[in-house]
Design a protein around this motif. Structure first.
Motif, PDB file in Angstrom:
ATOM      1  N   ARG A  77       0.823  -1.262  -0.082  1.00 23.32           N
ATOM      2  CA  ARG A  77      -0.060  -0.009   0.066  1.00 23.32           C
ATOM      3  C   ARG A  77       0.953   1.197   0.027  1.00 23.32           C
ATOM      4  N   ILE A 134      -1.646   0.850  -4.855  1.00 17.67           N
ATOM      5  CA  ILE A 134      -1.072  -0.186  -4.365  1.00 17.67           C
ATOM      6  C   ILE A 134      -0.127  -0.641  -5.487  1.00 17.67           C
ATOM      7  N   THR A 166      -9.443   1.687  -6.496  1.00 18.22           N
ATOM      8  CA  THR A 166      -8.100   1.330  -6.204  1.00 18.22           C
ATOM      9  C   THR A 166      -7.167   1.608  -7.678  1.00 18.22           C
TER      10      THR A 166
END
Length: 448
Positions: free
Chosen positions: A314, A324, A416
């Motif tokens: 992370r 990420i 993400t």
């Protein structure tokens, strides 16, 4: 009269082997076809070890009694062919070092998870009071540590290339985390040759040794159908119950049964989350149990372990978007684990040097999890053709800053951005580490 040791490759394993060889009384010469980095040159000079770079002087190499070949050099290299023709033994650093060490080793190989499993195992054993070193594909070379340190045990991360060069090496405990197609360019694009290379880890083990393996892994199961090992088998699984070994119960507990002693660990108390990490944790805890580590120590070590850099690392959360870094995912199977652990819509940064990838195994996952693809490589044709009808938004970029900017443009709060390239890095970067660090720098640049 001293024997001639020629070391091919002036990187970490080569320089370490040269130092150990000199200490063991060999006449050492090191040769690298490429340029040797300055710190390694300085180390060689400090030890008065003769070396050359930028090419091989055959007259100095072909007089060797034994040759240590760095793992990056393929067997097809002309100098290796000439050595083989002359029946001069060509071995790996692991083989050479193990013959000059009485320390027990734990050898960990596999297509994915071996770095994390190696680091976690070392963490568990060191915290449990064992005098243990860590080496192989990670940190200081095994050879250098044997030359300069006095560890009673070593945890070694072993690639298939390192295992190709072993003759008598036998770890007391071997782990095969899993096997999926990788590095097939080094194995004539024959998957079975790559599988055989991985299983070399157990070829010299005896009935006093252990082989820990993933009972859910198809390639491993197929190997056992027609092959055997003398080592004691210890399986782990997240799909079914195993009598002796480790398994996942109800998705919430890891049950480890070694020598009829049962240890139960709630998955909430493991710092590394995700099914693949439960498997890595199972392998590491089995090793700790086999080596009689204290249960309280095992539990606390699982809580405090920090994962490997560039493996589902992370980086930052910027405006609700999680970034990420999974730059170490250089094959499709690694990406499968990464995508499988994503719980939000994902912008996937992918691409690099394709090593014969088959994207079929992640097609459905990509369809389910990925909202946009950012291709980062010099040749993205295969990725675009394969996922063009699965993912609506696909773009191509030529550097990491543009990749991160493009990903930011696609991502919304609650989503993400995942760098998980599925490919080697050598088209645009020096290494997967360089790629991962550039990603982290570019992400930090967004927040400034």
């Amino acid at each position: 009269m001293s024997r001639n040791l020629v070391v091919l490759g002036g990187g970490e394993s080569g320089v370490g082997t040269a130092i150990l060889g000199q200490k063991q009384g060999y006449t050492v010469f090191l040769s690298d076809a490429s340029k040797i980095k300055d710190p390694y040159k300085q180390t060689l000079s400090l030890h008065n070890i003769p070396f050359e770079d930028g090419g091989h002087t055959e007259s100095k190499i072909l007089i060797a009694d034994i040759v240590m070949k760095s793992p990056g050099i393929p067997d097809t290299a002309p100098i290796i062919q000439k050595l083989r023709q002359r029946k001069i033994p060509v071995i790996s650093e692991i083989e050479f070092t193990s013959t000059h060490s009485v320390s027990q080793t734990i050898g960990i190989t596999g297509s994915n998870g071996k770095t994390t499993t190696t680091m976690l195992t070392h963490h568990l054993l060191a915290n449990g009071g064992l005098n243990v070193g860590i080496g192989g594909n990670i940190g200081k070379s095994y050879a250098l540590q044997v030359a300069e340190s006095s560890y009673s045990s070593y945890v070694l991360e072993l690639s298939s290339f390192q295992l190709d060069g072993i003759v008598n090496y036998a770890p007391h405990i071997a782990v095969i985390t899993n096997i999926s197609p990788d590095h097939l360019d080094r194995y004539e694009y024959k998957y079975e040759k790559y599988i055989e290379a991985k299983f070399r880890i157990t070829m010299n083990q005896t009935e006093d040794d252990y082989l820990i393996y993933d009972a859910d892994d198809e390639a491993t199961a197929n190997w056992f159908k027609s092959n055997t090992t003398r080592a004691r088998l210890v399986p782990f699984s997240i799909k079914r119950t195993v009598e002796k070994g480790a398994y996942l119960k109800d998705g919430k507990s890891i049950i480890i049964n070694i020598d009829d002693q049962v240890l139960i660990i709630n998955t909430e108390y493991i710092s590394l989350q995700g099914k693949h990490n439960y498997k890595n944790s199972m392998a590491a805890v089995i090793i700790a149990k086999l080596l009689k580590m204290d249960e309280l120590s095992i539990r606390s070590s699982l809580k405090t372990f920090q994962g490997a850099e560039h493996r589902l690392e992370r980086v930052l959360n910027i405006k609700g978007v999680e970034y990420i870094n999974d730059s170490k995912a250089t094959n499709v199977n690694s990406v499968f684990y990464a995508l499988d652990s994503m719980n939000t819509p994902t912008v996937w940064i992918v691409g690099g040097v394709d090593k014969g990838n088959d994207y079929n195994e992640i097609r459905e996952l990509v369809k389910e999890k990925v909202k946009a693809i950012v291709c980062l490589g010099t040749d993205n044709k295969k990725i675009i053709e394969f996922f063009g009808d699965v993912v609506e938004k696909i773009t191509e970029v030529g550097n990491m800053v543009d990749a991160v900017n493009a990903a930011q443009g696609f991502a919304e709060a609650g989503e993400t951005v995942l760098l998980s390239p599925a490919c080697a890095s050598f088209d645009l970067f020096k290494s997967y580490e360089d790629r991962g660090r550039q990603f982290k720098d570019a992400v930090r640049g967004l927040s400034e």
